[in-house]
Design a protein around this motif. Structure first.
Motif, short mmCIF file in Angstrom:
data_model
loop_
_atom_site.label_atom_id
_atom_site.label_comp_id
_atom_site.label_asym_id
_atom_site.label_seq_id
_atom_site.Cartn_x
_atom_site.Cartn_y
_atom_site.Cartn_z
N MET A 296 21.90 18.43 -10.17
CA MET A 296 20.90 17.91 -9.24
C MET A 296 19.66 18.79 -9.31
O MET A 296 19.73 20.02 -9.21
N LYS A 297 18.50 18.17 -9.48
CA LYS A 297 17.22 18.90 -9.54
C LYS A 297 16.37 18.42 -8.37
O LYS A 297 15.87 17.28 -8.37
N LEU A 298 16.26 19.28 -7.36
CA LEU A 298 15.58 18.94 -6.12
C LEU A 298 14.31 19.79 -6.02
O LEU A 298 14.37 20.99 -5.76
N GLY A 299 13.16 19.16 -6.26
CA GLY A 299 11.89 19.87 -6.13
C GLY A 299 11.39 19.84 -4.69
O GLY A 299 11.48 18.83 -4.00
N PHE A 300 10.86 20.97 -4.23
CA PHE A 300 10.37 21.06 -2.85
C PHE A 300 9.14 21.96 -2.81
O PHE A 300 8.88 22.73 -3.74
N GLN A 301 8.42 21.84 -1.71
CA GLN A 301 7.24 22.67 -1.45
C GLN A 301 7.36 23.24 -0.04
O GLN A 301 7.58 22.49 0.92
N ALA A 302 7.25 24.56 0.09
CA ALA A 302 7.38 25.24 1.37
C ALA A 302 6.16 26.13 1.60
O ALA A 302 5.57 26.64 0.64
N SER A 303 5.81 26.32 2.88
CA SER A 303 4.65 27.14 3.21
C SER A 303 4.82 27.73 4.60
O SER A 303 5.56 27.20 5.45
N ASP A 304 4.16 28.86 4.83
CA ASP A 304 4.13 29.53 6.13
C ASP A 304 2.94 30.47 6.13
O ASP A 304 2.50 30.94 5.07
N ASP A 305 2.39 30.73 7.34
CA ASP A 305 1.20 31.56 7.39
C ASP A 305 1.46 32.99 6.95
O ASP A 305 0.57 33.67 6.43
N TYR A 306 2.69 33.50 7.15
CA TYR A 306 3.01 34.86 6.72
C TYR A 306 4.13 34.91 5.69
O TYR A 306 4.48 35.99 5.22
N GLY A 307 4.70 33.80 5.32
CA GLY A 307 5.71 33.79 4.28
C GLY A 307 7.04 33.26 4.76
O GLY A 307 7.49 33.55 5.88
N VAL A 308 7.69 32.48 3.90
CA VAL A 308 9.02 31.92 4.17
C VAL A 308 10.06 32.97 3.80
O VAL A 308 9.95 33.66 2.79
N VAL A 309 11.08 33.09 4.63
CA VAL A 309 12.15 34.06 4.36
C VAL A 309 13.46 33.39 3.98
O VAL A 309 14.38 34.07 3.52
N GLY A 310 13.58 32.10 4.15
CA GLY A 310 14.82 31.43 3.78
C GLY A 310 14.78 29.96 4.12
O GLY A 310 13.85 29.47 4.79
N GLY A 311 15.79 29.25 3.63
CA GLY A 311 15.86 27.82 3.90
C GLY A 311 17.12 27.24 3.32
O GLY A 311 17.82 27.88 2.53
N THR A 312 17.42 26.03 3.72
CA THR A 312 18.64 25.36 3.26
C THR A 312 18.35 23.90 2.97
O THR A 312 17.37 23.33 3.47
N ALA A 313 19.22 23.33 2.15
CA ALA A 313 19.23 21.89 1.91
C ALA A 313 20.61 21.38 2.31
O ALA A 313 21.62 21.81 1.75
N THR A 314 20.65 20.50 3.30
CA THR A 314 21.91 20.01 3.86
C THR A 314 22.12 18.57 3.43
O THR A 314 21.22 17.72 3.55
N LEU A 315 23.32 18.29 2.92
CA LEU A 315 23.68 16.96 2.46
C LEU A 315 24.83 16.44 3.33
O LEU A 315 25.88 17.09 3.44
N ARG A 316 24.61 15.25 3.94
CA ARG A 316 25.64 14.61 4.77
C ARG A 316 25.94 13.24 4.19
O ARG A 316 25.03 12.55 3.69
N LEU A 317 27.17 12.84 4.25
CA LEU A 317 27.56 11.54 3.72
C LEU A 317 26.95 10.43 4.57
O LEU A 317 27.09 10.41 5.80
N ASP A 318 26.25 9.49 3.91
CA ASP A 318 25.68 8.32 4.58
C ASP A 318 26.77 7.24 4.61
O ASP A 318 26.83 6.36 3.74
N PHE A 319 27.62 7.33 5.62
CA PHE A 319 28.82 6.48 5.66
C PHE A 319 28.45 5.01 5.74
O PHE A 319 29.14 4.16 5.15
#
Length: 854
Positions: free
Chosen positions: A318-341
């Motif tokens: 899986m190739k998931l491209g993303f763009q993140a921004s913050d005024d002083y810098g991002v320190v972490g993040g997650t991508a959560t996948l839930r089943l679309d029942f």
């Protein structure tokens, strides 16, 4: 009277030489005397200045301010007494150096004590003319030596007087005081006089700082110097620190920055609070009124969003491209996948409700270098083995900044990417594995389906190991289907099924033709099932590699079986590698344009062409076949001779390196003939490696002699020249063998090079003779054979074979490179290496012989 005149003459000459020497020694004497003065001062007064440095450090750090007045007075008296005692010690031991002492030090540093000789007088033999002449020469030589005297450096070492290094401790204390102490507030009277500091200060003293959070990277602000500003822009979360000196009750601190201002009676001497809003800070009392307006800069929450659609790589990642921004810098993040029942197609194995599974939480990658204020990146994760692979899921991106603020992107509904299986049997196995992981109650159905798809294994399984592993997984499921399937057994069987699918899809074929057929089938399935462009490109590349391996196998078989020819419809079928490349590129182009039917048709044509392709063989007569066989035998002999020459050269380098490592410094490597072995051919060689090389060289010479005798009989000029060149090659091989037995590797390399040159010449002449005979045979065939086929001399890859004894094609295979430029580059490299004098002498001699030859 003449004796008295001689004494006067000697004295005047000696005085003149002494004056000349003293004039030359004027500056060396002065500088030597100054150095002796520095020695005496250092040795006499080092306790004085060391003690002074310690007192200065104590005053600079205001250490006595923390003591009582009585104790401070006692320490002050001790300090003054120590200074006086050390000064008295220095004055008692100090002595001013004299000029005579400086001259004596210079005289002692010179050989023969020339200055002392200038002051000496001739004691005996003054009446003898010869003795007087010798004395004059001695004085003149001493005067010349004294005139070249230099300044004697002083000896400032006092380790014998200070064995514990107290002077270094004092210097370190002084350096720390100058760096971190207060020079302006080190007055002894200020420390010993009660209240003096408060009178000088003229009121209460305070200090204040504003320290922004570290993640902002902004500098701190010293409030005492922050004057003349309307409002201070301060980031949210900054820490304010106040230190109040003097009578705290006379100072009032008020602020509206923290949101919880302090009351007057609760005001301590040290204040610390965090800025939570804009406002002001005020300090008043005893004529002091300082106000600071603060404009708080709020910390903006971070943002994150998808950068394009979620893609799947050809191998299922899986190739998931993303763009993140913050005024002083991002320190972490997650991508959560839930089943679309709700979006799942609830049929077959998915009809049962799924077993509970945790959400898939993946950490987003952060840049290794650069900032994280605004960046783009790609999250790559292989989820092919997850039960949700290929099912609809809900994707949610989350990001966190250093202020612990979280932000979520809008949920996206996607199909969880996973590896695609184009083999129908592999796809069926993967589907049953998914159903088993979806709900373990599908165990009976999974076992039945797997047993059904594996019926008649000899027709559908190319890999016996995959079939055996699949049968083992089925038996495990059927053995436990009556009882509840445990988690361990379910996971074990799912791993087995995944391995089976991979073996079926990828195959484990050792035969190049079988791999080619597998690659063609996979590409055909991908075109029919609507695979993506990246998958088509990957499968096309697999087919290209399999086809290249198949063609190379055909070429090897043609080389191993040169007399075996095949024909189809009266003529040989061939296709060039360039044509195959064009067909594959056309197939890939058609799939990108969506013309799947045409791509499938072209792929079928390619499959049919590869199945009908047979190795092209030149139609040879009996004599021509014998000549071609002789060409191949001679070419093989030349390759063996080249390998033997390379081994001899490597042995020469190893011998030289071993002698250089084991020999003494400065010892040159022994030359051939110097070790007691090289001059007598009958003496032999004790080196087993070189003895083996000599035996192999003799075997090659004998083989060449037999090959020369098996050449077809001919009276042509080319045939005679070929035989003469081969005789010369035999002679050079024999001399090379003799040189190897004599431990003369350089001579052996020269003879082997001559033998290779003779072999090349013989092959070229023999090839010209065979080409002439072939043209004559074609001319005599007339209408029966027709015109000569220009492609009859091609190899199975469609390349024109050499006709002058060369191995392979005569075409330039350097992709457009100029052969002349290439040969020039090789000669430049040989010249460069020959100019490197750090290389072994034997290698340099070999390079020089190459330059002389070419």
């Amino acid at each position: 009277m003449r004796k008295q005149d001689r004494k006067i003459e000697i004295s005047s000459t000696q005085l003149m030489l002494k004056a000349r020497a003293l004039k030359a020694l004027r500056w060396p004497l002065r500088l030597t005397r100054a150095g002796m003065l520095a020695e005496n001062i250092t040795r006499a007064f080092w306790p004085f200045w060391s003690w002074g440095f310690v007192i200065w450090a104590v005053l600079a750090f205001r250490l006595m301010a923390h003591l009582s007045v009585e104790l401070a007075y006692v320490l002050a008296l001790i300090g003054v007494a120590g200074l006086a005692a050390s000064l008295y010690y220095g004055l008692r031991r100090f002595r001013w150096p004299r000029m005579e002492e400086a001259a004596d030090r210079i005289d002692r540093s010179l050989k023969g004590r020339p200055l002392t000789a200038l002051w000496d007088m001739q004691a005996i033999g003054a009446q003898d003319g010869a003795s007087t002449a010798i004395w004059r020469a001695h004085v003149a030589r001493m005067a010349e030596q004294a005139s070249r005297a230099e300044t004697v450096e002083p000896d400032l070492k006092i380790s014998d007087r200070d064995p514990y290094g107290l002077r270094y401790m004092a210097v370190t204390a002084l350096a720390m005081a100058l760096l971190f102490g207060s020079v302006t507030r080190s007055s002894l009277s200020e420390i010993l006089t009660p209240g003096a500091g408060e009178v000088v200060a003229g009121g209460p003293v305070f200090e204040g700082w504003i320290e922004p959070p570290r993640y902002t990277g902004l500098p701190g602000i010293y409030l005492n110097d922050a004057t003349g500003l309307e409002a201070l822009p301060i980031p949210e979360g900054s820490k304010v620190t106040l230190r109040l000196y003097g009578d705290v009750e006379d100072i009032t601190v008020s602020e509206t920055l923290s949101g919880a201002p302090l009351k007057g009676e609760d005001q301590p001497a040290d204040l610390d609070f965090t800025i939570a809003q804009s406002g002001e800070l005020r300090i008043t009392g005893n004529g002091t009124d300082r106000v600071w307006q603060v404009n708080m800069i709020a910390d903006a929450p971070p943002t994150i969003a998808l950068d394009g659609p979620v893609e799947r790589s050809p191998n299922g990642e899986m190739k998931l491209g993303f763009q993140a921004s913050d005024d002083y810098g991002v320190v972490g993040g997650t991508a959560t996948l839930r089943l679309d029942f709700a979006a799942v197609d609830r049929r077959y194995g998915l009809a049962l409700p799924p077993e509970p599974r945790p959400e898939i939480v993946l950490d987003i990658p952060l840049p290794f270098s650069g900032g994280t204020k605004n960046f783009n990146d790609i999250l790559i994760e292989d989820l092919s083995q997850h039960p949700w692979a290929g099912l609809p899921v809900e994707l949610t991106l989350n990001v966190t900044d250093a202020h612990e603020q979280n932000a979520n992107a809008a949920p996206e509904n996607i199909i969880l990417p996973g590896r695609r299986f184009f083999d129908p049997l592999a796809a069926a196995v993967v589907e049953q594995r998914r159903d088993l992981l979806w709900n373990r109650e599908n165990v009976t159905r999974v076992a039945q389906v797997l047993r059904a798809v594996s019926y008649l294994p000899e027709d559908i399984f190319d890999n016996q190991k995959a079939y055996l592993m699949l049968r083992s997984a089925i038996r495990r499921l059927e053995f436990r289907k009556g009882d509840a399937l445990s988690d361990d057994l379910r996971d074990e069987v799912s791993d087995m099924l995944w391995k089976v699918a991979l073996m079926i899809e990828d195959g484990n074929l050792s035969d190049a033709q079988a791999r080619l057929r597998r690659a063609q089938e996979r590409l055909s399935e991908a075109i029919q099932n609507g695979a993506t462009d990246d998958e088509i490109a990957a499968l096309t590349e697999d087919l290209r590699r399999a086809m290249q391996e198949y063609l190379e196998q055909l070429a090897r078989e043609a080389e191993q079986n040169p007399d075996q020819t095949q024909a189809q419809n009266g003529e040989a079928r061939e296709i060039t590698s360039d044509q195959l490349q064009q067909m594959l590129d056309r197939i890939q182009e058609l799939t990108k344009e969506g013309r799947m039917a045409e791509a499938q048709q072209l792929l079928d044509q390619l499959r049919q062409m590869m199945e009908n392709m047979q190795t092209a063989r030149r139609q040879e007569g009996e004599g021509q076949g014998q000549g071609q066989q002789s060409m191949r035998d001679l070419a093989d002999t030349m390759r063996q001779q080249q390998d033997l020459s390379d081994e001899a050269f490597r042995q020469m380098q190893e011998d030289f390196n071993g002698q250089r490592q084991q020999g003494q410094p400065g010892q040159q490597p022994s030359q051939p003939g110097q070790n007691g072995q090289g001059n007598d051919p009958q003496q032999g060689n004790n080196n087993p490696t070189q003895r083996n090389l000599a035996e192999r060289q003799d075997a090659l010479r004998n083989l060449l002699e037999r090959q020369r005798g098996n050449l077809p009989a001919t009276n042509s000029e080319e045939g005679q020249a070929a035989r003469e060149a081969l005789r010369r090659a035999e002679r050079e091989m024999g001399e090379a063998g003799d040189a190897l037995r004599q431990d003369d590797l350089p001579q052996a390399l020269d003879r082997q090079a001559d033998a290779l040159e003779a072999l090349r010449e013989g092959l070229e002449n023999l090839g010209q003779e065979l080409a002439r005979n072939q043209d004559g045979n074609m001319g005599r065939q007339g209408d029966q054979a027709g015109s000569p086929d220009p492609d009859s001399n091609r190899d199975p890859l469609g390349r024109q074979a050499g006709t002058t004894g060369r191995i392979g094609s005569e075409r330039n295979l350097l992709n457009g490179d100029d052969p002349v430029m290439r040969s020039r580059e090789l000669m430049d490299e040989i010249r460069r290496r020959s100019g490197d004098k750090s290389r072994p002498k034997i290698e340099l001699d070999y390079l020089e012989r190459l330059l002389d030859r070419f």
